[in-house]
Design an enzyme around this catalytic site. Structure first.
Site: not given
Ligand code: GLN
Length: 208
Positions: A81, A180, A182
């Protein structure tokens, strides 16, 4: 061979969850906050969180250059992410001052699934991963808009309005997922990364 030592970049985000998932696969996992710690690990996980915050803290803690250098020298890294955003060469809808490790030759779009959709689960089919589709948790997630030659698409959303969107990639020793793993009990993505780190260690030992 000893279990590889994997660092989890511990500036912000879900560090503990990654440490736990890595440990479950049999690897040793440690939080990484200092430049000297970057040099000690065999691979690095960059967790989910907020990429603009991770970027700012990486600069403050003087980690940007040491991590870039190790990635350039072939250290395996996996970003989930926000971690995917940190590993991307190009970011759409980012903040102009946000900086990353620029490891994977791809363009990602921040918050691509829409800001209003905070969190949801979708099946993702992952190349080279045995077993059923991965039930992937997305939280204000990016997707991969474009990849250069040499970047392997590992996974796409399997159904729904975002079907076909690229959400997992690999380029050499670097990998990234929009979602994610994890946060679920399914540790196949972490096991895949630990295997990648083992292969990289074995290849480095062969060269010596
Ligand atoms: N929207 C977040 C970002 O721009 C990422 C979100 C996340 O890691 N769950 O970093």
């Amino acid at each position: 061979m000893d279990q590889p030592l994997i660092g989890v970049l511990a500036l912000q985000g879900d560090v503990r969850e990654h440490v736990r998932a890595l440990t479950r696969t049999g690897a040793r996992a440690v939080p990484v906050r200092r430049p000297a710690e970057v040099d000690e690990v065999d691979g690095l996980v960059i967790p989910g969180g907020e990429s603009t915050t991770i970027s700012k803290l990486a600069e403050t803690f003087e980690l940007l250059e040491p991590i870039r250098k190790r990635i350039g020298d072939g250290m395996p890294a996996y970003g989930s992410c926000a971690g995917m955003i940190m590993l991307a060469a190009r970011v759409l809808d980012g903040r102009p001052d946000q900086r990353g490790f620029a490891g994977i030759d791809m363009t990602v779009r921040r918050n691509a699934f829409g800001r209003q959709v905070d969190s949801f689960e979708l099946p993702v089919l992952i190349d080279g991963m045995p077993g059923p589709a991965f039930s992937a948790v997305f939280i204000r997630a990016p997707w991969v808009e474009q990849v250069a030659d040499g970047v392997r698409v590992l996974g796409r959303v399997a159904e729904g309005s975002a079907a076909g969107r690229i959400v997992a990639v690999r380029q050499g020793n670097l990998m990234a997922t929009s979602f994610h793993p994890e946060l679920t009990g399914d540790h196949r993505v972490h096991a895949y990364f630990v295997e990648l780190v083992r292969d990289a260690l074995a290849a480095a030992a062969d060269r010596r």
